[in-house]
Design an enzyme around this catalytic site. Structure first.
Site, PDB file in Angstrom:
ATOM      1  N   GLY A 125      37.428  39.647  44.964  1.00 57.91           N
ATOM      2  CA  GLY A 125      37.860  40.680  45.915  1.00 57.91           C
ATOM      3  C   GLY A 125      37.906  40.135  47.343  1.00 57.91           C
ATOM      4  O   GLY A 125      38.829  40.442  48.105  1.00 57.91           O
ATOM      5  N   ASP A 126      36.922  39.314  47.690  1.00 57.92           N
ATOM      6  CA  ASP A 126      36.868  38.735  49.043  1.00 57.92           C
ATOM      7  C   ASP A 126      38.049  37.794  49.268  1.00 57.92           C
ATOM      8  O   ASP A 126      38.610  37.728  50.367  1.00 57.92           O
ATOM      9  CB  ASP A 126      35.549  37.972  49.241  1.00 57.92           C
ATOM     10  CG  ASP A 126      34.346  38.830  48.890  1.00 57.92           C
ATOM     11  OD1 ASP A 126      34.391  40.045  49.150  1.00 57.92           O
ATOM     12  OD2 ASP A 126      33.369  38.282  48.332  1.00 57.92           O
TER      13      ASP A 126
ATOM     14  N   GLY B 239      40.870  44.274  39.029  1.00 57.94           N
ATOM     15  CA  GLY B 239      40.503  43.122  38.216  1.00 57.94           C
ATOM     16  C   GLY B 239      41.708  42.351  37.696  1.00 57.94           C
ATOM     17  O   GLY B 239      42.673  42.114  38.435  1.00 57.94           O
ATOM     18  N   ALA B 240      41.670  41.992  36.428  1.00 55.37           N
ATOM     19  CA  ALA B 240      42.735  41.174  35.829  1.00 55.37           C
ATOM     20  C   ALA B 240      44.083  41.896  35.805  1.00 55.37           C
ATOM     21  O   ALA B 240      45.126  41.261  35.652  1.00 55.37           O
ATOM     22  CB  ALA B 240      42.337  40.773  34.418  1.00 55.37           C
ATOM     23  N   GLU B 241      44.064  43.228  35.933  1.00 54.49           N
ATOM     24  CA  GLU B 241      45.340  43.970  35.935  1.00 54.49           C
ATOM     25  C   GLU B 241      46.102  43.785  37.238  1.00 54.49           C
ATOM     26  O   GLU B 241      47.289  44.089  37.311  1.00 54.49           O
ATOM     27  CB  GLU B 241      45.089  45.453  35.682  1.00 54.49           C
ATOM     28  CG  GLU B 241      44.684  45.702  34.252  1.00 54.49           C
ATOM     29  CD  GLU B 241      44.505  47.159  33.943  1.00 54.49           C
ATOM     30  OE1 GLU B 241      45.223  47.997  34.541  1.00 54.49           O
ATOM     31  OE2 GLU B 241      43.629  47.459  33.119  1.00 54.49           O
ATOM     32  N   GLY B 242      45.401  43.344  38.296  1.00 59.56           N
ATOM     33  CA  GLY B 242      46.100  42.994  39.521  1.00 59.56           C
ATOM     34  C   GLY B 242      45.841  43.922  40.688  1.00 59.56           C
ATOM     35  O   GLY B 242      44.747  44.488  40.819  1.00 59.56           O
TER      36      GLY B 242
ATOM     37  N   SER C  84      42.552  47.075  44.245  1.00 61.88           N
ATOM     38  CA  SER C  84      42.460  45.996  43.258  1.00 61.88           C
ATOM     39  C   SER C  84      41.953  46.551  41.935  1.00 61.88           C
ATOM     40  O   SER C  84      41.218  47.544  41.891  1.00 61.88           O
ATOM     41  CB  SER C  84      41.542  44.888  43.774  1.00 61.88           C
ATOM     42  OG  SER C  84      40.214  45.346  43.864  1.00 61.88           O
TER      43      SER C  84
HETATM   44  N1  LIG Z   1      40.370  37.972  35.286  1.00 60.86           N
HETATM   45  C1  LIG Z   1      41.156  37.849  36.375  1.00 60.86           C
HETATM   46  N2  LIG Z   1      42.266  37.101  36.326  1.00 60.86           N
HETATM   47  C2  LIG Z   1      43.058  36.962  37.416  1.00 60.86           C
HETATM   48  N3  LIG Z   1      42.829  37.569  38.586  1.00 60.86           N
HETATM   49  C3  LIG Z   1      41.735  38.348  38.688  1.00 60.86           C
HETATM   50  C4  LIG Z   1      40.830  38.528  37.592  1.00 60.86           C
HETATM   51  N4  LIG Z   1      39.825  39.329  38.005  1.00 60.86           N
HETATM   52  C5  LIG Z   1      40.104  39.644  39.300  1.00 60.86           C
HETATM   53  N5  LIG Z   1      41.238  39.064  39.701  1.00 60.86           N
HETATM   54  C6  LIG Z   1      41.896  39.169  41.009  1.00 60.86           C
HETATM   55  O1  LIG Z   1      40.952  39.490  41.981  1.00 60.86           O
HETATM   56  C7  LIG Z   1      41.265  40.737  42.586  1.00 60.86           C
HETATM   57  C8  LIG Z   1      40.002  41.456  42.941  1.00 60.86           C
HETATM   58  O2  LIG Z   1      39.288  41.711  41.759  1.00 60.86           O
HETATM   59  P1  LIG Z   1      38.523  43.098  41.539  1.00 60.86           P
HETATM   60  O3  LIG Z   1      39.489  44.205  41.491  1.00 60.86           O
HETATM   61  O4  LIG Z   1      37.620  42.914  40.367  1.00 60.86           O
HETATM   62  O5  LIG Z   1      37.738  43.180  42.910  1.00 60.86           O
HETATM   63  P2  LIG Z   1      36.384  43.879  43.269  1.00 60.86           P
HETATM   64  O6  LIG Z   1      36.068  44.947  42.272  1.00 60.86           O
HETATM   65  O7  LIG Z   1      36.484  44.242  44.689  1.00 60.86           O
HETATM   66  O8  LIG Z   1      35.372  42.678  43.071  1.00 60.86           O
HETATM   67  P3  LIG Z   1      34.274  42.055  44.038  1.00 60.86           P
HETATM   68  O9  LIG Z   1      34.149  42.924  45.236  1.00 60.86           O
HETATM   69  O10 LIG Z   1      33.072  42.048  43.186  1.00 60.86           O
HETATM   70  O11 LIG Z   1      34.782  40.690  44.328  1.00 60.86           O
HETATM   71  C9  LIG Z   1      42.152  41.451  41.574  1.00 60.86           C
HETATM   72  O12 LIG Z   1      42.998  42.378  42.192  1.00 60.86           O
HETATM   73  C10 LIG Z   1      42.907  40.291  40.961  1.00 60.86           C
HETATM   74  O13 LIG Z   1      44.007  39.967  41.796  1.00 60.86           O
HETATM   75 MG   LIG Z   2      35.002  44.460  46.066  1.00 57.92          MG
END
Ligand SMILES: Nc1ncnc2c1ncn2[C@@H]1O[C@H](COP(=O)(O)OP(=O)(O)OP(=O)(O)O)[C@@H](O)[C@H]1O
Ligand SMILES: [Mg+2]
Length: 313
Positions: free
Chosen positions: A253-254, A224-227, A222
Site C-alpha cells: 500500500g505504501d 490487494g491482488a485485484e488491483g 486498493s
Molecule cells: N498479490 C498481489 N499481487 C500484485 N499486486 C498486489 C498484490 N497485493 C497487493 N498488491 C498491490 O498493492 C496494492 C496495495 O495493496 P492492498 O490493497 O493490500 O493495500 P493495503 O490494504 O493498504 O495494505 P498495507 O497498508 O498493509 O500495505 C494493491 O492495490 C495492488 O496494486
Molecule cells: Mg494500507
C-alpha cells in the site's frame, strides 16, 4: 523532482520473521529475521527517495531506541523532523509465510504528550513550507486524539501543502473532514470510514463522489491482488496488477501511494501514473522488503499492468 514531507505519528521497528508455514502453539523455526525502521510514512519516504525525490521525515519517535531510525535517516539522506518522545518506539512483528500470508502482531507504542504534539505543530510551521506535499500515514499513537489529528491536517493544508492521507478507522473519518488532497484506503477501510458498502464499482464511485464533495480530489481504493480503482473528478480508472509470486505484501500500500504521488506531482498522464504505481506495488509484493531495486524488473511489471477506464462499464 519534488521536496516531500512524510509524517509517521506511530512508527515501528518491523521485525520480519520468514518461515515456511506458521504452526501456532508449536516451536517454529524461522528462515530469516530482519529488523528495520518502519511505519507507513517512513516506508513511503523510502520509495519516494528511490524515485528521486528529496524527502523530509517527521512524526514522533521514542528516544530510548532511535538507532535503527537514525541509521536509516542518515543512509537515505532524509531531513529529520521527528520529535523525540520519552520511551521506546514500538516493535511490530510480521510473520511472513511461504504462501504470502502475513500475520501481524502490532504493539501500542509510547504515550505522546500534549507538549510533544504542540512541538510537532511548531516544528511543521517552521519546516513544512517549501515542500510540495505531505504524506500523513499510519495509525495514531496513544495520547493523540482524532480531533487533534484533524487539526494537524488542516494546519498542513493552511501551510500550502498537498495533503495525502493513508490511515484507517476513526483517524481516517476525522482526517477526511479536513479535506485532504488524496486518500488511499483499501476497500475495507473505505467502507468503515464512510459506513457504506464498497463491494461494487458503483458503490465505490458513489463513495468517491461524496468524498469529492468534501474536498478530497483523489480517491485511490486498493484491493490487494485485484488491483486499484482511482477516482478523481473526470477520471475513473482501474488497474489490474500482473500475476507475481508473493514474498510478502509488507509495504504494498505504501508503494502504491508513493507511486501515485510521484506521477501526480510530475503531471504524468493518469494512465501512466496508475500503471507505474501499480507496478511499484507489485514489485513490493515480490520481495520481503519493498522499494525499487531493479529498473528492468519495474519496466517488465509496468508492461504487465492492465489499465482501463471504469466509466466505460
Ligand atoms: N498479490 C498481489 N499481487 C500484485 N499486486 C498486489 C498484490 N497485493 C497487493 N498488491 C498491490 O498493492 C496494492 C496495495 O495493496 P492492498 O490493497 O493490500 O493495500 P493495503 O490494504 O493498504 O495494505 P498495507 O497498508 O498493509 O500495505 C494493491 O492495490 C495492488 O496494486
Ligand atoms: Mg494500507
Amino acid at each position: 523532482m519534488a521536496k516531500i514531507l512524510t509524517l509517521t505519528l506511530n512508527p515501528a521497528l518491523d521485525l520480519t520473521v520468514r518461515l515456511a508455514h506458521l504452526q501456532p502453539g508449536a516451536v517454529n523455526r524461522s528462515e530469516t529475521l530482519l529488523t528495520h525502521a518502519a511505519g507507513k510514512g517512513v516506508n513511503v519516504a523510502q520509495v519516494l527517495a528511490d524515485l528521486g525525490h528529496e524527502v523530509t521525515v517527521g512524526g514522533f519517535l521514542g528516544e530510548d531506541n532511535p538507532q535503527a531510525f537514525d541509521a536509516l535517516i542518515a543512509r537515505r539522506g532524509f531531513a529529520d523532523a521527528f520529535i523525540r518522545v520519552p520511551g521506546e518506539t514500538r516493535s511490530n512483528i510480521k510473520i511472513a509465510e511461504q504462501d504470502g500470508r502475513v500475520t501481524d502482531i502490532n504493539a501500542p507504542g509510547p504515550q505522546v504528550s500534549e507538549q510533544a504534539q504542540l512541538a510537532l505543530l511548531n516544528q511543521l510551521t517552521l519546516i513544512a513550507p517549501g515542500h510540495a506535499a505531505v504524506v500523513v500515514a499510519g495509525s495514531l499513537p496513544r495520547g493523540v486524539s482524532a480531533q487533534w489529528f484533524q487539526s494537524l491536517l488542516v494546519h498542513l493544508k493552511s501551510l500550502g501543502l498537498k495533503v495525502v492521507l493513508d490511515t484507517s478507522g476513526e483517524a481516517l473519518r476525522a482526517g477526511i473532514k479536513a479535506g485532504p488532497w488524496l486518500i488511499k484506503p483499501n476497500t475495507e477501510e473505505l467502507a468503515e470510514a464512510l459506513d457504506c458498502a464498497t463491494d461494487s464499482i458503483a458503490q465505490q464511485a458513489q463513495a468517491a463522489e461524496r468524498l469529492h464533495a468534501q474536498g478530497v480530489e483523489h480517491v485511490v481504493v486498493s484491493h490487494g491482488a485485484e488491483g486499484v480503482n482511482w477516482f478523481s473528478p473526470g477520471t475513473a480508472l482501474h488497474a489490474t496488477p500482473p500475476k507475481v509470486s508473493v514474498a510478502s505484501t509488507v509495504g504494498a500500500g505504501d508503494s502504491l501511494l508513493a507511486g501515485m504521488l510521484h506521477g501526480l506531482l510530475r503531471f504524468d498522464l493518469p494512465e501512466t501514473t496508475l500503471r507505474r504505481a501499480t507496478a511499484i506495488a507489485a514489485m513490493a509484493v515480490t520481495q520481503i522488503g519493498f522499494g525499487i531495486s531493479d529498473d528492468a524488473q519495474l519496466a517488465r511489471l509496468e508492461s504487465g499492468v492492465h489499465v482501463r477506464t471504469l466509466t466505460e462499464q
